[in-house]
Each structure stands twice: as structure tokens, then as C-alpha cells.
Design a protein around this motif. Structure first.
Motif, short mmCIF file in Angstrom:
data_model
loop_
_atom_site.label_atom_id
_atom_site.label_comp_id
_atom_site.label_asym_id
_atom_site.label_seq_id
_atom_site.Cartn_x
_atom_site.Cartn_y
_atom_site.Cartn_z
N SER A 1 0.83 -1.20 0.00
CA SER A 1 0.00 0.00 0.00
C SER A 1 0.87 1.26 0.00
CB SER A 1 -0.90 0.00 1.24
OG SER A 1 -0.12 0.06 2.42
N ALA A 2 0.23 2.36 -0.31
CA ALA A 2 0.87 3.68 -0.24
C ALA A 2 2.15 3.76 -1.07
CB ALA A 2 1.11 4.09 1.21
N ILE A 3 2.10 3.28 -2.31
CA ILE A 3 3.24 3.42 -3.20
C ILE A 3 3.07 4.76 -3.91
CG2 ILE A 3 4.51 2.47 -5.15
CD1 ILE A 3 4.70 0.81 -2.53
N PHE A 4 3.89 5.71 -3.50
CA PHE A 4 3.80 7.10 -3.94
C PHE A 4 5.11 7.55 -4.58
CE2 PHE A 4 1.19 7.67 0.20
CZ PHE A 4 0.00 7.29 -0.41
N ILE A 5 5.04 8.72 -5.17
CA ILE A 5 6.22 9.51 -5.53
C ILE A 5 6.18 10.71 -4.60
CG2 ILE A 5 7.31 10.93 -7.30
CD1 ILE A 5 6.14 9.01 -9.41
N HIS A 6 7.26 10.91 -3.85
CA HIS A 6 7.28 12.00 -2.88
C HIS A 6 8.70 12.53 -2.71
CE1 HIS A 6 8.99 9.43 0.31
NE2 HIS A 6 8.12 8.49 -0.06
N GLN A 7 8.86 13.45 -1.79
CA GLN A 7 10.17 14.07 -1.53
C GLN A 7 11.05 13.11 -0.73
OE1 GLN A 7 10.01 18.12 -0.07
NE2 GLN A 7 11.84 17.81 1.16
N TRP A 8 12.35 13.11 -1.05
CA TRP A 8 13.26 12.26 -0.30
C TRP A 8 13.70 12.94 0.99
CZ3 TRP A 8 17.42 11.97 -4.71
CH2 TRP A 8 18.12 13.16 -4.81
N ARG A 9 14.22 12.12 1.91
CA ARG A 9 14.79 12.65 3.15
C ARG A 9 16.12 13.36 2.84
NH1 ARG A 9 12.09 10.78 7.51
NH2 ARG A 9 10.93 8.86 7.23
N ARG A 10 16.90 12.68 2.01
CA ARG A 10 18.18 13.22 1.53
C ARG A 10 18.62 12.32 0.38
NH1 ARG A 10 19.29 10.88 6.50
NH2 ARG A 10 20.73 9.11 6.44
N PRO A 11 19.56 12.77 -0.45
CA PRO A 11 19.98 11.95 -1.59
C PRO A 11 20.44 10.56 -1.15
CG PRO A 11 20.90 14.15 -1.75
CD PRO A 11 20.25 14.06 -0.40
N GLY A 12 19.93 9.54 -1.84
CA GLY A 12 20.35 8.18 -1.59
C GLY A 12 19.67 7.50 -0.41
N TYR A 13 18.90 8.22 0.39
CA TYR A 13 18.23 7.62 1.55
C TYR A 13 17.02 6.84 1.04
CZ TYR A 13 16.60 7.16 6.35
OH TYR A 13 16.21 6.67 7.56
N PRO A 14 16.95 5.54 1.33
CA PRO A 14 15.88 4.72 0.76
C PRO A 14 14.51 5.02 1.37
CG PRO A 14 17.19 3.42 2.27
CD PRO A 14 17.88 4.75 2.15
N THR A 15 13.48 4.59 0.66
CA THR A 15 12.10 4.77 1.08
C THR A 15 11.55 3.43 1.60
OG1 THR A 15 11.11 4.16 -1.04
CG2 THR A 15 11.81 6.47 -0.79
N GLU A 16 10.26 3.42 1.89
CA GLU A 16 9.58 2.19 2.31
C GLU A 16 8.99 1.45 1.10
OE1 GLU A 16 9.61 0.83 5.38
OE2 GLU A 16 10.98 2.46 5.90
N GLY A 17 9.34 1.87 -0.12
CA GLY A 17 8.84 1.25 -1.34
C GLY A 17 8.44 2.26 -2.39
N CYS A 18 8.44 3.52 -2.01
CA CYS A 18 8.08 4.61 -2.93
C CYS A 18 9.29 5.01 -3.77
CB CYS A 18 7.62 5.83 -2.12
SG CYS A 18 6.16 5.51 -1.11
N ILE A 19 9.07 5.97 -4.66
CA ILE A 19 10.14 6.63 -5.40
C ILE A 19 10.20 8.05 -4.87
CG2 ILE A 19 11.00 7.37 -7.64
CD1 ILE A 19 9.35 5.10 -8.88
N ALA A 20 11.38 8.52 -4.51
CA ALA A 20 11.51 9.84 -3.91
C ALA A 20 12.54 10.69 -4.64
CB ALA A 20 11.88 9.71 -2.43
#
Length: 167
Positions: free
Chosen positions: A123-142
Motif C-alpha cells: 500500500s501507499a506506493i507514492f512519488i514524494h520528496q526524499w529525506r536526503r539523496p540516496g536515503y531509501p524509502t519504504e517502497g516509494c520513489i523519492a
């Protein structure tokens, strides 16, 4: 593929003649997406929504919907509204769309496991802002804030997001 598709490459996302650095899920890419695995689902997805925080940014496009204080996203496989936008108060497990950090100030919603969600398939597969360059998400694209805003001004409902299997 067309120039108007967002296409994930090993170096970032290609769109409209540009290559934009991005982050993907901490679980890498997968063809067998499961809730909580942290992986980004491989396949061709479509943008089906654009959400934004009106208290922090201007409306990015005429089709964007404001995120309010009670807006949530169900991530509970037992919920009949699993992988859908819901409102507080809400008794099932969920994610807050109105966050203290800026990650969801602007969100492009993908049609992964939506609208007919299969319980447990993510669930909640989004495109959103990253925390910082290279920091992975929970499955989204950032993306960086500036690249995300650039994208939001150029995509439309139905824009394809292609995530190939590099394996």
C-alpha cells in the motif's frame, strides 16, 4: 516508452529529456511486492492522484487535491479500505498524509494495488520528496524537493511510471 513516461534507470528517473536522481525502496525492486517489505514494485504503473499541503505550498496543478489534518492512507490488510485514502478518526492501521516532516508536502499517487487492492500486496506506493539523496524509502520513489515540484508541474493523471526489472 515515450518521453512523457517516467522511466526508472540505474542512474535515476528519465522524464521529458531529463534524468532526475531518485531514491527507491530499502528492499530494492521486486516482482512480488508484499506489505512492509520496503521494496518498490516492478511494472508499469500510472499516476492516479496528486496531493499537496495547502498550508505549506501552492496548489501545483488544477487536478491536485489538498491534504487536510484528518487525511490518512490505510495500510491494514484486514481493512476493506486497504490501500485507499481514508479520514480520521480511523481504527485500522494507517499512515498520516499530513506529516510533520516535508516528505508528503507533495505526493503523486500511483495505481499500485489500486483501486481493487489485494490484501497484503502493498500500500501507499507514492512519488514524494526524499529525506536526503540516496536515503531509501519504504517502497516509494523519492526525489529532491525541486525535482518533485518540476515533475508535478508536468505530469498528468494517467502518466506512466515504468519500473523495469534490472535483474
Amino acid at each position: 516508452m515515450t518521453p512523457q513516461d517516467l522511466v526508472l534507470t540505474r542512474l535515476g528517473v528519465r522524464f521529458s529529456g531529463r534524468l532526475l536522481p531518485c531514491s527507491i525502496g530499502k528492499g530494492g525492486l521486486t516482482t512480488t511486492k508484499q506489505e512492509g517489505d520496503g521494496a518498490t514494485p516492478i511494472g508499469t504503473h500510472h499516476i492516479v492522484g496528486l496531493l499537496y499541503r495547502p498550508d505549506r505550498i501552492r496548489r501545483p496543478a488544477d487536478w491536485a487535491e489538498a491534504i487536510g489534518p484528518g487525511d490518512l492512507w490505510s495500510d491494514d490488510s484486514r481493512d476493506s479500505a486497504y490501500n485507499h485514502h481514508v479520514r480520521a478518526p480511523y481504527s485500522y492501521s494507517h499512515e498520516h498524509l499530513r506529516r510533520a516532516d516535508p516528505l508528503y508536502d507533495l505526493v503523486l499517487v500511483l495505481d499500485w494495488n489500486w483501486p481493487d487492492a489485494r490484501p497484503g500486496n502493498g500500500s501507499a506506493i507514492f512519488i514524494h520528496q526524499w529525506r536526503r539523496p540516496g536515503y531509501p524509502t519504504e517502497g516509494c520513489i523519492a526525489f529532491s524537493r525541486s525535482d518533485l515540484h518540476w515533475l508535478a508541474a508536468r505530469v498528468q493523471p494517467g502518466t506512466r511510471v515504468i519500473i523495469p526489472n534490472f535483474g
